[in-house]
Every structure is written in structure tokens, then in C-alpha cells.
Scaffold this active site. Structure first.
Site, PDB file in Angstrom:
ATOM      1  N   SER A  63     -57.516  15.753  75.841  1.00  0.00           N
ATOM      2  CA  SER A  63     -56.895  16.865  76.568  1.00  0.00           C
ATOM      3  C   SER A  63     -57.751  17.268  77.758  1.00  0.00           C
ATOM      4  CB  SER A  63     -56.751  18.069  75.649  1.00  0.00           C
ATOM      5  OG  SER A  63     -56.407  19.203  76.404  1.00  0.00           O
ATOM      6  N   THR A  64     -57.105  17.546  78.855  1.00  0.00           N
ATOM      7  CA  THR A  64     -57.808  18.141  80.008  1.00  0.00           C
ATOM      8  C   THR A  64     -57.397  19.615  80.106  1.00  0.00           C
ATOM      9  OG1 THR A  64     -57.848  16.061  81.202  1.00  0.00           O
ATOM     10  CG2 THR A  64     -58.115  18.048  82.525  1.00  0.00           C
ATOM     11  N   ARG A  65     -56.114  19.856  80.388  1.00  0.00           N
ATOM     12  CA  ARG A  65     -55.631  21.212  80.642  1.00  0.00           C
ATOM     13  C   ARG A  65     -55.730  22.129  79.424  1.00  0.00           C
ATOM     14  NH1 ARG A  65     -53.982  17.636  84.142  1.00  0.00           N
ATOM     15  NH2 ARG A  65     -54.057  16.337  82.295  1.00  0.00           N
ATOM     16  N   THR A  66     -55.341  21.612  78.272  1.00  0.00           N
ATOM     17  CA  THR A  66     -55.297  22.486  77.095  1.00  0.00           C
ATOM     18  C   THR A  66     -56.703  22.866  76.671  1.00  0.00           C
ATOM     19  OG1 THR A  66     -53.298  21.301  76.505  1.00  0.00           O
ATOM     20  CG2 THR A  66     -54.224  22.745  74.821  1.00  0.00           C
ATOM     21  N   ARG A 114     -54.600  20.767  68.265  1.00  0.00           N
ATOM     22  CA  ARG A 114     -53.856  19.641  68.863  1.00  0.00           C
ATOM     23  C   ARG A 114     -53.894  18.509  67.852  1.00  0.00           C
ATOM     24  NH1 ARG A 114     -53.645  17.137  74.892  1.00  0.00           N
ATOM     25  NH2 ARG A 114     -52.427  19.039  75.056  1.00  0.00           N
ATOM     26  N   GLN A 144     -47.663  25.148  76.800  1.00  0.00           N
ATOM     27  CA  GLN A 144     -47.171  24.566  78.049  1.00  0.00           C
ATOM     28  C   GLN A 144     -45.913  25.305  78.519  1.00  0.00           C
ATOM     29  OE1 GLN A 144     -48.585  21.729  79.767  1.00  0.00           O
ATOM     30  NE2 GLN A 144     -47.248  22.566  81.339  1.00  0.00           N
ATOM     31  N   ASN A 172     -42.118  16.658  72.424  1.00  0.00           N
ATOM     32  CA  ASN A 172     -42.804  17.955  72.451  1.00  0.00           C
ATOM     33  C   ASN A 172     -42.548  18.862  73.671  1.00  0.00           C
ATOM     34  OD1 ASN A 172     -44.357  16.146  74.031  1.00  0.00           O
ATOM     35  ND2 ASN A 172     -45.904  15.937  72.418  1.00  0.00           N
ATOM     36  N   ASP A 236     -42.154  14.283  82.313  1.00  0.00           N
ATOM     37  CA  ASP A 236     -43.390  14.225  81.513  1.00  0.00           C
ATOM     38  C   ASP A 236     -43.754  12.746  81.452  1.00  0.00           C
ATOM     39  OD1 ASP A 236     -45.378  14.624  79.563  1.00  0.00           O
ATOM     40  OD2 ASP A 236     -43.972  14.953  77.922  1.00  0.00           O
ATOM     41  N   SER A 240     -46.084   8.855  75.369  1.00  0.00           N
ATOM     42  CA  SER A 240     -46.914   9.961  74.886  1.00  0.00           C
ATOM     43  C   SER A 240     -48.134   9.449  74.129  1.00  0.00           C
ATOM     44  CB  SER A 240     -46.079  10.859  73.969  1.00  0.00           C
ATOM     45  OG  SER A 240     -45.227  11.666  74.746  1.00  0.00           O
ATOM     46  N   MET A 241     -49.124  10.340  73.993  1.00  0.00           N
ATOM     47  CA  MET A 241     -50.327   9.966  73.236  1.00  0.00           C
ATOM     48  C   MET A 241     -49.929   9.597  71.812  1.00  0.00           C
ATOM     49  SD  MET A 241     -53.157  12.733  74.490  1.00  0.00           S
ATOM     50  CE  MET A 241     -52.061  14.104  74.795  1.00  0.00           C
ATOM     51  N   CYS A 276     -45.982  18.535  83.415  1.00  0.00           N
ATOM     52  CA  CYS A 276     -47.074  19.169  82.655  1.00  0.00           C
ATOM     53  C   CYS A 276     -48.412  18.476  82.875  1.00  0.00           C
ATOM     54  CB  CYS A 276     -46.726  19.186  81.167  1.00  0.00           C
ATOM     55  SG  CYS A 276     -46.583  17.529  80.465  1.00  0.00           S
ATOM     56  N   LEU A 277     -48.375  17.202  83.322  1.00  0.00           N
ATOM     57  CA  LEU A 277     -49.567  16.370  83.517  1.00  0.00           C
ATOM     58  C   LEU A 277     -50.197  16.022  82.152  1.00  0.00           C
ATOM     59  CD1 LEU A 277     -51.240  18.270  86.527  1.00  0.00           C
ATOM     60  CD2 LEU A 277     -49.385  16.594  86.601  1.00  0.00           C
ATOM     61  N   ARG A 303     -51.763  27.336  82.905  1.00  0.00           N
ATOM     62  CA  ARG A 303     -52.098  27.122  81.488  1.00  0.00           C
ATOM     63  C   ARG A 303     -53.191  28.104  81.036  1.00  0.00           C
ATOM     64  NH1 ARG A 303     -51.123  22.529  78.774  1.00  0.00           N
ATOM     65  NH2 ARG A 303     -51.929  23.873  77.122  1.00  0.00           N
TER      66      ARG A 303
HETATM   67  N1   CP Z   1     -50.323  19.317  79.836  1.00  0.00           N
HETATM   68  C1   CP Z   1     -51.278  19.152  78.913  1.00  0.00           C
HETATM   69  O1   CP Z   1     -51.183  19.594  77.753  1.00  0.00           O
HETATM   70  O2   CP Z   1     -52.351  18.462  79.385  1.00  0.00           O
HETATM   71  P1   CP Z   1     -53.593  17.953  78.532  1.00  0.00           P
HETATM   72  O3   CP Z   1     -53.075  16.878  77.624  1.00  0.00           O
HETATM   73  O4   CP Z   1     -54.559  17.441  79.553  1.00  0.00           O
HETATM   74  O5   CP Z   1     -54.135  19.099  77.738  1.00  0.00           O
HETATM   75  N1  NVA Z   2     -45.569  14.187  75.848  1.00  0.00           N
HETATM   76  C1  NVA Z   2     -46.972  14.139  76.177  1.00  0.00           C
HETATM   77  C2  NVA Z   2     -47.464  15.488  76.598  1.00  0.00           C
HETATM   78  C3  NVA Z   2     -48.892  15.551  77.012  1.00  0.00           C
HETATM   79  C4  NVA Z   2     -49.324  16.906  77.431  1.00  0.00           C
HETATM   80  C5  NVA Z   2     -47.756  13.622  74.994  1.00  0.00           C
HETATM   81  O1  NVA Z   2     -47.415  13.975  73.854  1.00  0.00           O
HETATM   82  O2  NVA Z   2     -48.686  12.849  75.189  1.00  0.00           O
END
Ligand code: CP
Ligand code: NVA
Length: 323
Positions: A63-66, A114, A144, A172, A236, A240-241, A276-277, A303
Site C-alpha cells: 500500500s502507498t496511499r492507505t 488490509r 477510498q 472492492n 481502477d 487487483s492485488m 484510486c491508484l 485519502r
Molecule cells: N488507492 C489505494 O488504496 O492505494 P494503495 O493501495 O496504495 O493504498
Molecule cells: N482493486 C484494487 C484496488 C487497489 C487500491 C486491488 O484490489 O488491488
């Protein structure tokens, strides 16, 4: 969601009443003003609220933003953030979820979590004696959505009657963003590739919220129809991760879904773009992503204020939205 011990958790936007969600967005807006222009007295009084406490960040994924926003929000209230990555603690490894959650929640004031599956968030909420703030699971991303609706409110002032066009995946981020938008009177049109459908529970909630607020919801597989007359175009990541092994299949499914000038021409002339990045080029062209109409960096900054608002309501005010 109300946990077993009467603790109010932030699990998804669907758990909040329309009014409660609006309170969170308004608080995020107020705290943005304080954070940017507040007096030393305002900073000092907020700094007392969780002084000497700890805030855990239990993150099983990158995660960066969160991470930055939750650590920043903890600092704003005088708490010490404690980052616990997947290799740092025994969550789900070498110890039961129950035992870890009991121990963790006995020592911290809240947990930004997370995780991978939604059931992990549910287990945390079930056993935790302190608020669990869902910081992304495979089904929801409420922090988000608070930041996104703040960003839309700042850009348009009146949210009622706007059209939000989502061209992307169905997990999500859109699950919470769709419900959040409908709660504030925004019409939502979602376009996903054929074979990717929205969660039935989200569709049901969308129908219920639409009835309450009068905002409309539609789900198509046609990005151009979705983009037509839109005020806000959103996407988005396509992979996803946790889905990395499916990259080739998903990129094939998403062919024709890259947001480009073609979509902005179909949209309202004052269109905005949001994401959302983290962003990858296959999702949106540089022309749209770095356009003057793109809100992506304001959205990311917001955020921080969303995390501050969530700490205020769920931790400082112990789930009392009326304060
Ligand atoms: N948008 C968002 O949740 O970014 P991170 O995965 O970098 O936290
Ligand atoms: N849908 C993406 C959102 C990342 C903030 C994920 O789950 O990786």
C-alpha cells in the site's frame, strides 16, 4: 457494522446509513480545512485526542496511499502508528485468527486492516474489542469511497443528479463507490467486460439506496454507453492485488476498456476523471490521466482527510455520528 462487543466497525459503505456516510464526507472536508489552514490551537486540541495511544496497521498487502494516510491520521490525533506487515505478526500463520485479534485489540486503540478475503475482515470485526477500519479487502474499500465522494463534492459542490461512469472491474473499489455515490444522489452506470458481473449483494443494496435517494443505477457491458453524458469517468486497476497469476486472462478480458479521449468526447463537456491508484497504462491513456480535468492527485490526497474523519467518528467519538 456493530461488533460483538458493541463496537462500531467500518467494514463497508453499505453498513452506513445515508446520513452517516454524509457525516463522514463532511467531516473529511472540515478536517481538510483544519489540516491545511488550522490554528495551532486546533492542531493542539486534536493532538490530545489519542495522545499516548497506538493505532495498528495490519497490512497483508502492499500500500502507498492507505498506509501513508492512516499513519498521517494517527499522527494528527497524537497516536503512534504501528505498521504490522504480513511477515511481522502471526495473523493467520502459526496462531489462530481469534488469538491474534484478541491480543492485538487489547493493546491498541484501533486497527486499520488490509487483508485478502472479506471473511478475514469479518473475523477481525467479530473478535476485536476495538474498531476495525477496513483498509481494503477483496470486496470493499470504504476509506477510498469517503475520499472519492469528498473529491466529487469539491469538484461539483452539488452531487445530486451527476452521472458517475465506471469502466472497469467489479470488486472492492466500485462496490463501495457505487453505494457511496447513490447515497449522495449520484446516478451510477457501471460497464464491466462480459463475464465480469457485479456482486448480487451490491446490486440489491444499490436498488434499495436508489429507492431512498432517487439516484439511478445501471450495469452494462458497453463502455461507450456508460461514458455518454457522464460527469465523472472512473476506473481502477484491471488486475487487483492477489490476482497476478490471472494477468494475461484479465488483460484480454479488458481489451477495449481503456478510458481515452473517445470516452471524454461522449461525456459531459465538464467531465472529470478519477482513479484510486495505483494506475497502469492499459486502464487509461496519459492524455486523460494527466489532463487538467483529471482529479487523481486531489483524490489521493483526500485519502488523508478520509482517514482522519474515520478515526474521529469510529475511535475518538466511539461510533457516535452525532458529535
Ligand atoms: N488507492 C489505494 O488504496 O492505494 P494503495 O493501495 O496504495 O493504498
Ligand atoms: N482493486 C484494487 C484496488 C487497489 C487500491 C486491488 O484490489 O488491488
Amino acid at each position: 457494522m456493530l461488533g460483538r462487543k458493541g463496537v462500531r466497525h467500518l467494514i463497508s459503505i453499505s453498513d452506513l446509513t445515508n446520513k452517516e456516510f454524509e457525516v463522514l464526507v463532511n467531516k473529511a472536508q472540515t478536517f481538510k480545512q483544519i489540516y491545511k489552514n488550522g490554528s495551532p490551537q486546533e492542531f493542539a486540541s486534536n493532538h490530545q485526542k489519542l495522545l499516548g495511544k497506538t493505532v495498528a496497521l495490519v497490512f497483508s498487502k502492499r500500500s502507498t496511499r492507505t498506509r501513508i494516510s492512516s499513519e498521517g491520521a494517527a499522527a494528527f490525533y497524537g497516536a503512534t502508528p504501528m505498521f504490522l506487515g504480513k511477515d511481522d505478526i502471526q495473523l493467520g500463520v502459526n496462531e489462530s485468527f481469534y488469538d491474534t485479534t484478541k491480543v492485538l485489540s487489547s493493546m491498541v486503540s484501533t486497527v486499520f486492516a488490509r487483508v485478502n478475503s472479506h471473511s478475514e475482515i469479518q473475523q477481525l470485526a467479530e473478535h476485536s474489542s476495538v474498531p476495525i477500519l477496513n483498509s481494503l479487502c477483496d470486496t470493499y474499500h470504504p476509506l477510498q469511497a469517503i475520499a472519492d465522494l469528498l473529491t466529487i463534492k469539491e469538484a461539483f459542490q452539488d452531487t445530486k443528479g451527476l452521472k458517475l461512469a465506471w469502466i472497469g472491474d467489479a470488486n472492492n473499489v466500485i462496490n463501495d463507490l457505487a453505494i457511496a455515490s447513490l447515497k449522495l444522489g449520484i446516478n451510477v452506470s457501471v460497464a464491466t467486460p462480459i463475464g465480469i458481473e457485479m456482486d448480487k449483494k451490491i446490486l440489491q443494496t444499490a436498488e434499495e439506496v436508489s429507492k431512498e435517494t432517487g439516484a439511478s443505477f445501471e450495469h452494462t457491458h458497453d463502455p461507450k454507453a456508460t461514458a455518454t453524458n457522464a460527469n465523472i469517468l472512473v476506473t481502477d486497476t484491471f488486475v487487483s492485488m492477489g490476482e497476478e497469476s490471472e494477468t494475461a486472462k484479465k488483460l484480454k478480458q479488458f481489451e477495449g476498456f481503456q478510458i481515452s479521449e473517445e470516452h471524454t468526447k461522449l461525456a459531459n463537456k465538464d467531465w472529470k476523471f478519477m482513479h484510486c491508484l495505483p494506475r497502469h497504462k492499459e486502464e487509461v491513456t496519459d492524455e486523460v490521466f494527466y489532463n487538467k480535468n483529471s482529479l487523481v492527485f486531489e483524490e489521493a490526497e483526500n485519502r488523508l482527510y478520509a482517514a482522519i474523519a474515520a478515526l474521529e467518528v469510529f475511535v475518538v467519538n466511539k461510533g457516535d455520528f452525532s458529535k
